[in-house]
Design a protein around this motif. Structure first.
Motif, short mmCIF file in Angstrom:
data_model
loop_
_atom_site.label_atom_id
_atom_site.label_comp_id
_atom_site.label_asym_id
_atom_site.label_seq_id
_atom_site.Cartn_x
_atom_site.Cartn_y
_atom_site.Cartn_z
N UNK A 265 0.83 -1.21 0.00
CA UNK A 265 0.00 0.00 0.00
C UNK A 265 0.86 1.26 0.00
N UNK A 266 0.21 2.40 0.04
CA UNK A 266 0.92 3.68 -0.01
C UNK A 266 0.01 4.75 0.58
N UNK A 267 0.58 5.87 0.97
CA UNK A 267 -0.25 6.96 1.47
C UNK A 267 -0.98 7.62 0.28
N UNK A 268 -2.01 8.39 0.61
CA UNK A 268 -2.82 9.01 -0.44
C UNK A 268 -1.99 10.01 -1.26
N UNK A 269 -1.03 10.65 -0.63
CA UNK A 269 -0.17 11.58 -1.37
C UNK A 269 0.69 10.84 -2.39
N UNK A 270 1.10 9.64 -2.03
CA UNK A 270 1.89 8.82 -2.95
C UNK A 270 1.04 8.44 -4.17
N UNK B 114 -1.52 10.19 -5.24
CA UNK B 114 -1.67 11.43 -6.00
C UNK B 114 -0.44 11.69 -6.88
N UNK B 115 0.73 11.44 -6.34
CA UNK B 115 1.95 11.79 -7.05
C UNK B 115 2.37 10.78 -8.11
N UNK C 119 -8.89 15.26 -4.84
CA UNK C 119 -7.80 15.60 -3.93
C UNK C 119 -6.69 14.56 -3.96
N UNK C 120 -7.06 13.28 -4.15
CA UNK C 120 -6.06 12.23 -3.96
C UNK C 120 -5.82 11.33 -5.18
N UNK D 182 -6.40 9.32 8.97
CA UNK D 182 -6.99 9.22 7.64
C UNK D 182 -7.00 7.75 7.21
N UNK E 4 -2.48 8.06 8.04
CA UNK E 4 -1.79 9.33 8.34
C UNK E 4 -2.55 10.05 9.46
#
Lengths: 549, 445
Positions: free
Chosen positions: B142-147, B149-150, B172-173, B407, B411
């Motif tokens: 898995x990964x964070x939502x920012x990851x 997004x990016x 947003x994500x 979240x 996070x």
């Protein structure tokens, strides 16, 4: 005002040059004071015939934060077959196995005579989580290291040739997270994994999206840490962990730290000769690496001893997690944190029937025995990676008694003796040397002036052991453990549920850099800049350990 | 030196602007709210989605008693004493809810349950509990939502309708934002929805795959096979409703993406197969790492259900459904999960924090709930609060109470309250109950 007198124990306090001397230790309001005939103690511990040492200090373990908690969630199967921590009138319940719950962790460390421990790998974005868990980890004093080896802002400053900005960011980030030290995990390699380039295997490999190399990251962060005067040096988990032939990467990492302080962690996992594509070629290269450390005073190490046991590998080294999953075929967690870090978790069993595992065990012991100066090496299992911190007494016994090592080597799979020098080493540790590598040295390496010793002004953290020829038993079950002047363990029973103290740093930095950090942050993160720093109200009892400047 | 910016709040006599507040309505926990507060009402919620606007703008503080015992108004102190009585006299109490309160309160709720030897369970047991069980079986990549997004250039939504359940997830994500390595935002992503019905979310996709109900497992297993190069017969279409060619094309696309993510909802976890479905989807994402980077993530619902999972895990070692009656934690979903404890009539007391079992549990469970002594903490007069033996009126987390929420990607987010409530927080009430229980336990020992 509380005054505790520990009377007549045989004291081992290497920092103050006391090696098995019968003397009293006085603790007033949590601090050691000079003995005085004028004072009358509120409580006297009759320690005659006992060994008295400062409380143990674990400078590298994984006990709190997101990856530890993920491992707890992922390993229900081992909890049912592991000892339970039962609720008592004073203390909370918990589960053990390779990744104990938070309350259990605090009680187990205290029961072992350890009064301070540091989690070694926290992504800054989840520092808040780590603080919450540490508050729920009772008794011991604690802190954590902040992962920076794959941080985009750091790599960007390297690419742009902005060392001052990099340094200010390191200072800002330690303040923002309320962390204790800087940690590099497989520098550059984790970012490569996250971007689909798998890993950075050479110190001069370029990390694609940034065009910087692991060597540059190591050198520049080490420099920033020294210039900011952070009490502990940069804490490095080298590239290529666990790979046969990785010793040359480790040697290059050591060389890249020239001119700066540097701590190489779980060095056992980084000391292998052989061919990376053929595990059967693995051999020890400890003598060459230990020689280098012996002759370079800027370097220190902790071991990451492997013990024969069933445990959980947990690391900020994302590609390593994938490698272990492929090798073991077992369940696997991987977690990538935006802009900052990675994570890999895999269950693992170290077997004494395995040549590779037995060699790893031997390589760890070689490190303890081939480093001439015990002040530059700290005991660790990289809990829970090589084994639990609960294995420390067994490691102590192995170091103090050559015949115990020989007994295991005699049963070792074919080829182990030939691939290492452990069998030739006659050295046996003294109690004084054990006191160095389990408390005095790690405290000194961390720059903790009030830990790891019993001189006036030290924190009143004391462990009192019954003398026993079986050193494993002696160190497994301290008679009393005292934390900041309070008796927290008495006769094997935990008698306290106190909170312990968070230790963190607050270095000065050039805050002119903050607008640039904010602008970069707002372009890439998924939370608001103002919601990133951990506020003081997240800290329980806490102390700022001063920087050197 | 402060590392955070100085306070951005500006205060006029009756008007306050609170920036960087977090919305705890859903698991997105968007923390970029700009709330305008006038006379203890939120009159504007800039950046909020339709659900967030409803959450903030409709928020008002009820005029209710601080607490009631059997429906009669009492002081907090009387209610706390009575609640402590209930918990100390029970042999098998259950603590439940927790997904809509702060981590600070969750920690105290677990502590109380530990001290009295009860069962602690959260709403995870009725939503993504199967995902938690699947996690124990296979792990998760898995990964964070920012990851996401990016990096995520291939996004698969499975068994969920984020357009209506997590409205800002897309913007947003996961779907439209420009990311570090996806400079063109939506254009750089390929998005697929797999669901049993064509929901609003389908419109936002490049591809919608309508699957026959109750066939998720078979479809995922076929995808795993195709990813590994194992032959799959054309009968898969008859079974799942998805033509083999379409499936093959999707798997090929997944293998050639640079970074992919499967975001799955309760359409996967609460249909036939339950945790088997989640194990399959987590395994599929894991397998694809042989070719490229793939991740998976459950779309968690409640604002702090992820925090509840974390708190219960770090305290006990298990994520939900934890029994402490033997003096140490034991985990067994189905045995120690609240709906089961109630419908079998095993719980002899219940403490509900920020949840409403009387409005969503089955009839037998509700029948038992009204038979036993109960404690309910809720800002509103919920169906459960109406029948509670002891009911506390509480301040609403996030809007009136500071604290922490996690979240859906684990996070942790700091919650900045908009204004004060006249009622106490869950944390304050639970802490007082814990203190009272401890005083009485220590006096008795």
């Amino acid at each position: 005002m509380s005054l505790l007198q520990i009377q007549g124990g045989t004291v081992y306090d290497p920092t103050n040059g006391i090696d098995g001397v019968v003397q009293d230790i006085w603790i007033q309001d949590g601090k050691v004071i000079a003995p005085s005939l004028d004072l009358k103690a509120d409580r006297v511990i009759d320690a005659r015939g006992y060994v008295v040492m400062p409380g143990g200090v674990d400078m590298h373990c994984h006990i709190a934060g997101p990856k530890v908690n993920v491992a707890r969630k992922m390993r229900p199967e081992e909890k049912r077959t592991s000892p339970m921590i039962r609720r008592t009138a004073l203390t909370r319940s918990g589960t053990t196995g390779s990744v104990p719950s938070t309350f259990a962790t605090g009680y187990l460390y205290a029961g072992l005579g350890y009064t301070t421990a540091f989690d070694a790998a926290v992504p800054p974005l989840t520092a808040r989580h780590t603080h919450e868990e540490l508050e729920d980890t009772p008794i011991i004093d604690k802190g954590f290291y902040v992962m920076m080896g794959n941080n985009h802002y750091i790599m960007k400053q390297l690419r742009d040739g902005e060392p001052e900005r990099l340094k200010a960011y390191v200072g800002w980030l330690l303040n923002a997270t309320k962390g204790y030290a800087t940690k590099l995990v497989n520098p550059g390699g984790v970012e490569a994994w996250k971007s689909g380039d798998w890993n950075a295997n050479q110190l001069d490999d370029s990390v694609n999206s940034f065009g910087v190399t692991p060597r540059q990251i190591i050198n520049s962060v080490a420099q920033a840490v020294d210039e900011l005067g952070i009490p502990h040096s940069v804490h490095v988990h080298c590239n290529n962990l666990g790979m046969p032939g990785n010793w040359s990467t480790t040697l290059e990492t050591m060389a890249s730290l020239e001119g700066h302080r540097g701590h190489l962690t779980h060095i056992q996992f980084h000391s292998y000769g052989g061919n990376p594509n053929d595990q059967s070629t693995i051999r020890s290269e400890v003598p060459k690496l230990a020689d280098y450390v012996n002759s370079h005073k800027n370097l220190t190490v902790d071991v990451g001893q492997v013990m024969f046991n069933s445990t959980t590998s947990m690391t900020g080294d994302g590609p390593l997690g994938y490698y272990l999953h492929k090798v073991t075929g077992r369940k696997w967690f991987s977690g990538d944190t935006e802009m900052e870090a990675g994570c890999g978790i895999v269950p693992i069993v170290y077997k004494n029937k395995s040549m590779v595992h037995t060699l790893q065990w031997a390589i760890g012991l070689e490190w303890y025995l081939l480093i001439n100066d015990p002040w530059r090496i700290a005991m660790s299992t990289d809990h829970p990676n090589g084994g639990s911190f609960m294995a420390y007494p067994e490691i102590i016994a192995l170091l103090m008694d050559r015949s115990r090592r020989e007994a295991i080597l005699d049963q070792a799979p074919a080829g182990v003796r030939e691939r290492c020098v452990l069998g030739d080493i006659t050295r046996e540790y003294t109690l004084n040397e054990i006191a160095i590598i389990t408390r005095a040295a790690p405290a000194r390496l961390l720059g903790l002036k009030q830990k790891g010793h019993l001189g006036p002004g030290a924190d009143g953290d004391v462990t009192i052991y019954s003398i026993n020829d079986d050193k494993q038993r002696m160190f497994e079950l301290p008679r009393w453990v005292i934390h900041r002047g309070e008796i927290v363990v008495d006769g094997g029973e935990v008698r306290s549920n106190k909170a312990g103290t968070l230790l963190h740093v607050a270095p000065d930095f050039d805050d002119a850099v903050v607008p640039d950090i904010q602008s970069w942050f707002e372009d890439h993160y998924s939370i608001q800049f103002r919601n990133y720093p951990v506020d003081e109200n997240y800290l329980h009892l806490h102390e700022v350990v001063p920087t050197r400047i | 030196m402060s590392v955070a910016e100085q306070t951005q709040e500006s205060t006029l006599p009756s008007l306050t602007i609170v920036k960087d507040a977090a919305c705890t309505f859903c698991g997105c926990v968007c923390d970029d709210m700009e709330l305008t507060v006038e006379n203890n009402r939120i009159t504007k919620a800039k950046n909020a989605c339709v659900l967030g606007k409803a959450w903030f703008l409709n928020h008002h503080i009820d005029d209710r008693p601080d607490a009631t015992i059997k429906g009669q108004p009492v002081s907090y102190e009387e209610a706390i004493e009575y609640a402590a009585d209930i918990l100390l006299n029970a042999r098998n109490p259950v603590t439940y809810g927790l997904s809509d309160t702060t981590c600070e309160a969750q920690r105290v709720a677990v502590a109380i349950t530990d001290w009295v030897g009860g069962t602690v369970d959260t709403t995870t047991s009725v939503c993504h509990g199967p995902s938690g069980m699947a996690f124990q079986g296979v792990g998760e990549v898995t990964a964070t939502l920012g990851e996401i997004k990016n990096r995520a250039d291939c996004v698969i939504y499975w068994g969920g309708n984020p357009a209506e359940s997590h409205p800002r997830h897309f913007t947003r994500y996961s779907l439209t934002p420009k990311g570090q390595f996806l400079p063109n935002g939506r254009k750089d992503r390929y998005a697929v929805l797999i669901d049993v019905r064509k929901t609003k979310s389908a419109k936002a996709m490049d591809e919608f795959i309508q699957i026959k109900p109750r066939c998720d497992f078979e479809l995922i297993w076929a995808m795993r096979a195709l990813a590994k190069g194992v032959e799959v017969g054309p009968e898969i279409e008859q079974k799942t409703g998805v033509p083999l060619a379409q499936l093959q094309a999707l798997v090929d696309r997944m293998k050639t993406a640079k970074f992919g993510v499967i975001l799955f909802g309760m359409g996967l976890t609460m249909t036939r197969g339950k945790h088997m479905n989640t194990e399959a989807v987590l395994s599929l994402a894991r397998d694809l790492n042989k070719f490229t980077r793939w991740t998976a993530k459950p779309m968690r619902g409640h604002g702090n259900v992820t925090g509840a999972d974390n708190v219960v895990s770090w305290s006990t070692g298990y994520p939900f459904g934890v029994n402490l009656s033997r003096g140490y934690p034991r985990f067994n979903p189905g045995e120690y999960t609240t709906s089961d404890l109630l419908l079998r009539g095993e719980a002899d007391a219940a403490m509900i924090i920020a949840s409403d079992p009387m409005s969503n549990f089955c009839q037998q469970a509700r029948d038992h709930f009204v038979r036993i002594p109960t404690i309910v903490l809720d800002p509103k007069l919920s169906e459960s609060a109406k029948v509670a033996t002891v009911a506390f009126t509480t301040a609403t987390y996030g809007i009136n109470v500071a604290g922490t929420a996690y979240r859906m990607d684990d996070v942790p987010i700091y919650l900045r309250p908009a204004f004060q409530s006249k009622y106490r927080s869950d944390y304050e009430i639970l802490k007082a109950i814990e203190t009272r229980i401890r005083e009485r336990q220590l006096a008795a020992s």
